[in-house]
Design a protein around this motif. Structure first.
Motif, mmCIF file in Angstrom:
data_model
loop_
_atom_site.group_PDB
_atom_site.id
_atom_site.type_symbol
_atom_site.label_atom_id
_atom_site.label_comp_id
_atom_site.label_asym_id
_atom_site.label_seq_id
_atom_site.Cartn_x
_atom_site.Cartn_y
_atom_site.Cartn_z
ATOM 1 N N LEU A 1 -64.966 -45.435 50.929
ATOM 2 C CA LEU A 1 -66.347 -44.968 50.729
ATOM 3 C C LEU A 1 -66.574 -43.636 51.441
ATOM 4 O O LEU A 1 -67.432 -42.852 51.062
ATOM 5 N N THR B 1 -68.937 -48.062 43.679
ATOM 6 C CA THR B 1 -69.763 -48.578 44.776
ATOM 7 C C THR B 1 -70.701 -49.701 44.335
ATOM 8 O O THR B 1 -71.615 -50.065 45.071
ATOM 9 N N VAL C 1 -70.126 -53.081 47.360
ATOM 10 C CA VAL C 1 -69.528 -52.626 48.620
ATOM 11 C C VAL C 1 -69.132 -53.875 49.403
ATOM 12 O O VAL C 1 -69.973 -54.752 49.638
ATOM 13 N N ILE D 1 -63.279 -50.263 52.633
ATOM 14 C CA ILE D 1 -64.478 -49.640 53.219
ATOM 15 C C ILE D 1 -64.203 -48.155 53.494
ATOM 16 O O ILE D 1 -65.060 -47.294 53.267
ATOM 17 N N GLY E 1 -73.789 -50.978 52.516
ATOM 18 C CA GLY E 1 -73.834 -51.444 51.116
ATOM 19 C C GLY E 1 -75.102 -50.958 50.433
ATOM 20 O O GLY E 1 -75.077 -50.517 49.275
ATOM 21 N N PHE F 1 -74.512 -46.974 49.875
ATOM 22 C CA PHE F 1 -73.621 -46.548 48.786
ATOM 23 C C PHE F 1 -73.989 -47.211 47.448
ATOM 24 O O PHE F 1 -73.805 -46.618 46.392
ATOM 25 N N LYS G 1 -69.073 -59.523 49.225
ATOM 26 C CA LYS G 1 -70.087 -58.476 49.089
ATOM 27 C C LYS G 1 -70.844 -58.317 50.415
ATOM 28 O O LYS G 1 -71.220 -59.315 51.030
#
Ligand code: AQP
Length: 313
Positions: free
Chosen positions: A234, A181, A184, A231, A18, A21, A191
């Motif tokens: 990403l 993003t 994330v 996820i 997190g 990104f 979160k």
């Protein structure tokens, strides 16, 4: 002249994807186009980390993470917040034009109180320190995750208030939050956050990544496990993922295995670099010392202008 960018990360524990990104990747992508000031926000970390050895280790690790992820200290001013005593000095001045009810509306503070915890004065005043961190460098943009949006808005409001009282002194900063993003999700769909214990570590071992991915919460109501897919997006485009998810409808274990493999492939080269830096701590010391010298000169010049504006010179 390039526009200025400022941001930072608190050294409060292991970095997770997190943080990468939501924040670090933007810094790396923008380092050629902006004059970048990127700090290790160690004064902020004191609101939660009150073990000196742990804090020192975290400061080192955040700096090593910046470098391993591709921030180039020849292009970016990398520095430690606590090296700049003027951040604290400006905070006091800004405190004097900020009301208690205004800061009581800050979400980080409200959450803590809502969870039945007693907030320290430091946590309560966190948005003012962050405002000082930002305003001292006149950034046009502050790239952050969506959770930090309110804090950048507080910096904007405070800059406007200061400028109204004492004359044009500060640039009004804009938050820069990417839609894809900005938040994330963690392995439980909330979160991703250290404090929720729902992270996938950025530089974890293969086993730690496997364990985190296998722990992603799934329900059996559909073909596509939503948290796994969120996820996975990403690391691969939706077009790249479509055939994989089509071929593995309902096969959650296979999809998690594919995600873990993609994370490891993506992170691998950065993790190798991180380990090299860990083995050579002088790299981090040199970068912070050099960055600190340049940044200090700029911050002190701005602070002198602030003092003059308010009548403290
Ligand atoms: N899940 C996330 N999605 C997008 N961005 C995120 N950031 C953090 N988590 C996510 C962004 O990372 C930067 C550094 O944040 P920080 O130093 O304030 O750390 P944090 O937000 O406190 O990270 P955690 O894990 O959420 O810590 P705790 O649990 O202690 O609060 C910021 O730009 C942040 O937006």
């Amino acid at each position: 002249m390039k526009k200025i960018l400022l941001s930072g990360i608190q050294p409060t524990g292991d970095m997770h994807i997190g943080n990468y990104f939501g924040a670090i990747k933007q810094f790396v992508d923008m380092q050629d186009d902006y004059e970048c000031y990127i700090m290790v926000a160690d004064l902020h970390a004191l609101t939660t980390v009150q073990d000196a050895d742990a804090l020192r280790k975290n400061i080192f690790n955040v700096t090593a993470t910046y470098l391993a992820c591709g921030l180039d200290p020849k292009k970016v001013h990398l520095f430690q917040q606590s090296d700049m005593s003027v951040h604290g000095e400006l905070t006091w001045i800004l405190n004097c034009i900020t009301t208690m009810p205004y800061l009581e509306r800050a979400v980080a503070y409200k959450d803590k109180v809502a969870n039945g915890k007693e907030a320290s004065v430091g946590l309560f005043d966190y948005p003012m320190l962050m405002t000082s961190d930002i305003l001292l460098y006149d950034p046009a943009v502050v790239p952050v995750g969506a959770d930090q949006k309110q804090h950048v808005e507080i910096a904007r409001d405070t800059a406007e208030k200061f400028n109204r009282i004492w004359g044009e002194t500060f640039t009004i900063p804009e938050p820069l939050i990417l839609e894809s993003t900005g938040i994330v999700p963690g392995i439980d769909g909330r979160k991703m956050s250290k404090s929720y214990g729902n992270t996938i570590p950025l530089f974890g071992s293969d086993e730690e990544i496997d364990k985190a991915v296998m722990g992603i919460v799934t329900d059996s109501s559909g073909d596509v496990p939503a948290n796994v897919y969120a996820i996975h997006k990403l690391f691969k485009t939706e077009a790249e993922l479509a055939p994989l998810y089509e071929a593995n409808k309902g096969k959650y274990k296979a999809l998690k295995d594919a995600l873990a493999a993609d994370i490891k492939a993506f992170i691998g080269p950065m993790r190798d670099r991180y380990e090299e830096i860990q083995a050579n701590p002088k790299i981090v010391e040199d970068v912070l010392r050099a960055g600190g010298t340049v940044v200090k000169a700029r911050a002190q010049t701005k602070m002198a202008a602030v003092k003059k504006a308010v009548g403290l010179n």
